[in-house]
Design a protein around this motif. Structure first.
Motif, PDB file in Angstrom:
ATOM      1  N   ASN A 145       0.845  -1.187   0.000  1.00  0.00           N
ATOM      2  CA  ASN A 145       0.000   0.000   0.000  1.00  0.00           C
ATOM      3  C   ASN A 145       0.885   1.243   0.000  1.00  0.00           C
ATOM      4  O   ASN A 145       1.929   1.274   0.656  1.00  0.00           O
ATOM      5  CB  ASN A 145      -0.886   0.011   1.244  1.00  0.00           C
ATOM      6  N   LEU A 146       0.447   2.260  -0.742  1.00  0.00           N
ATOM      7  CA  LEU A 146       1.193   3.513  -0.814  1.00  0.00           C
ATOM      8  C   LEU A 146       0.458   4.583  -0.017  1.00  0.00           C
ATOM      9  O   LEU A 146      -0.717   4.862  -0.274  1.00  0.00           O
ATOM     10  CB  LEU A 146       1.352   3.947  -2.272  1.00  0.00           C
ATOM     11  N   LEU A 147       1.157   5.165   0.953  1.00  0.00           N
ATOM     12  CA  LEU A 147       0.587   6.216   1.788  1.00  0.00           C
ATOM     13  C   LEU A 147       1.235   7.551   1.446  1.00  0.00           C
ATOM     14  O   LEU A 147       2.439   7.612   1.177  1.00  0.00           O
ATOM     15  CB  LEU A 147       0.821   5.922   3.275  1.00  0.00           C
ATOM     16  N   GLU A 148       0.427   8.613   1.461  1.00  0.00           N
ATOM     17  CA  GLU A 148       0.951   9.975   1.357  1.00  0.00           C
ATOM     18  C   GLU A 148       0.895  10.592   2.740  1.00  0.00           C
ATOM     19  O   GLU A 148      -0.126  10.498   3.433  1.00  0.00           O
ATOM     20  CB  GLU A 148       0.122  10.790   0.374  1.00  0.00           C
ATOM     21  N   ILE A 149       1.977  11.214   3.158  1.00  0.00           N
ATOM     22  CA  ILE A 149       2.112  11.686   4.535  1.00  0.00           C
ATOM     23  C   ILE A 149       2.494  13.154   4.563  1.00  0.00           C
ATOM     24  O   ILE A 149       3.431  13.573   3.872  1.00  0.00           O
ATOM     25  CB  ILE A 149       3.181  10.859   5.282  1.00  0.00           C
ATOM     26  N   ASP A 150       1.784  13.925   5.372  1.00  0.00           N
ATOM     27  CA  ASP A 150       2.129  15.326   5.629  1.00  0.00           C
ATOM     28  C   ASP A 150       2.506  15.448   7.101  1.00  0.00           C
ATOM     29  O   ASP A 150       1.772  14.986   7.985  1.00  0.00           O
ATOM     30  CB  ASP A 150       0.953  16.250   5.315  1.00  0.00           C
ATOM     31  N   LEU A 151       3.629  16.087   7.351  1.00  0.00           N
ATOM     32  CA  LEU A 151       4.129  16.233   8.712  1.00  0.00           C
ATOM     33  C   LEU A 151       3.681  17.546   9.340  1.00  0.00           C
ATOM     34  O   LEU A 151       3.713  18.589   8.691  1.00  0.00           O
ATOM     35  CB  LEU A 151       5.657  16.196   8.722  1.00  0.00           C
ATOM     36  N   GLU A 152       3.255  17.465  10.598  1.00  0.00           N
ATOM     37  CA  GLU A 152       3.039  18.682  11.393  1.00  0.00           C
ATOM     38  C   GLU A 152       4.270  18.995  12.226  1.00  0.00           C
ATOM     39  O   GLU A 152       4.540  20.149  12.552  1.00  0.00           O
ATOM     40  CB  GLU A 152       1.829  18.516  12.319  1.00  0.00           C
ATOM     41  N   THR A 153       4.989  17.940  12.599  1.00  0.00           N
ATOM     42  CA  THR A 153       6.203  18.109  13.400  1.00  0.00           C
ATOM     43  C   THR A 153       7.348  17.387  12.684  1.00  0.00           C
ATOM     44  O   THR A 153       7.117  16.557  11.805  1.00  0.00           O
ATOM     45  CB  THR A 153       6.029  17.514  14.806  1.00  0.00           C
ATOM     46  N   GLY A 154       8.562  17.688  13.079  1.00  0.00           N
ATOM     47  CA  GLY A 154       9.720  17.020  12.477  1.00  0.00           C
ATOM     48  C   GLY A 154      10.579  16.386  13.553  1.00  0.00           C
ATOM     49  O   GLY A 154      11.480  17.027  14.096  1.00  0.00           O
TER      50      GLY A 154
END
Length: 238
Positions: A145-154
């Motif tokens: 499965n391919l997930l797209e991820i956006d970060l709020e923190t690093g």
């Protein structure tokens, strides 16, 4: 070294899983030094060449890495990274599908320096840092499965650790629970894009890195937003 963007102030590389951003104990030449040589040769620059490092990617991770060519740009980019002014989007291949096709993950991460590993907890722990990301399922194959991820923190190893924390370790990531390594020694985590206001021109800027050139990445990215299962070998809908 694959350069995917360059102007008078910025230069970006699509890092592969064998390259390092800055020098480390391995002694391997880092991208920062390779870029200095590239600029010196391309523009016949005399003397020292300035390359500033704005952020890093783990060695086994691929994708966009931003560097700066001027001290003015470095100061402004560092400010944007500190203040969340740069949106980074990642793609990750996982074997286990998340319980929900999209969601927000919030954990408290504790970093173990000796192991170079982070551990995710649902509740705050001593010396922990809050980690938040948003994920979305964008493609499926028979096994992955391919997930797209956006970060709020690093945070340190944030995506790798948080996905493992919900039972979805990234393909090839032995450190965080994957069953086996990838043939190239990397992990299937790709820094897909960086979006920000250009530090000098003030224009909206988005830099996108092509996914790694292998069969599984090609199959999954060709079927983004099509959640029908596809066969890894034949690429046919089943």
């Amino acid at each position: 070294m694959e350069i995917i963007y360059e102007d008078n102030h910025l230069i970006a590389v699509n890092k592969n899983c064998h390259e390092i951003v800055q020098g480390d104990k391995t002694g391997d030449p880092p991208l920062s030094e390779l870029l200095k040589l590239y600029i010196k040769e391309k523009y016949a620059r005399p003397g020292n060449v300035f390359i500033g490092v704005t952020h890093r990617l783990d060695r086994p991770v691929t994708g966009v890495v931003l560097f700066v060519k001027t001290s003015k740009a470095l100061k402004r980019m560092n400010e944007m990274f500190r203040n969340g002014g740069i949106k980074k989007t990642y793609w990750a291949i996982v074997k286990n599908r998340p319980a929900k096709p999209e969601g927000k993950l919030t954990h408290w991460l504790v970093r173990n320096e000796k192991q170079n590993k982070s551990y995710a907890y649902d509740l705050e722990k001593p010396n922990s840092k809050q980690a938040i990301l948003h994920y979305r399922l964008i493609a499926c194959s028979e096994k992955y499965n391919l997930l797209e991820i956006d970060l709020e923190t690093g945070r340190h190893h944030q995506i790798r650790c948080q996905l493992a924390g919900i039972g979805c370790p990234i393909k090839g990531d032995l450190k965080y629970g994957a069953e086996r390594s990838n043939p190239d020694g990397g992990v299937s985590l790709h820094a897909r894009s960086a979006t920000f206001i250009h530090p000098v021109s003030k224009e909206n800027t988005k830099i996108t890195a092509p996914a790694p050139d292998d069969h599984l990445w090609k199959v999954l990215t060709a079927n983004i937003n099509n959640h029908k299962i596809i066969d890894d070998k034949e690429g046919q809908m089943i």
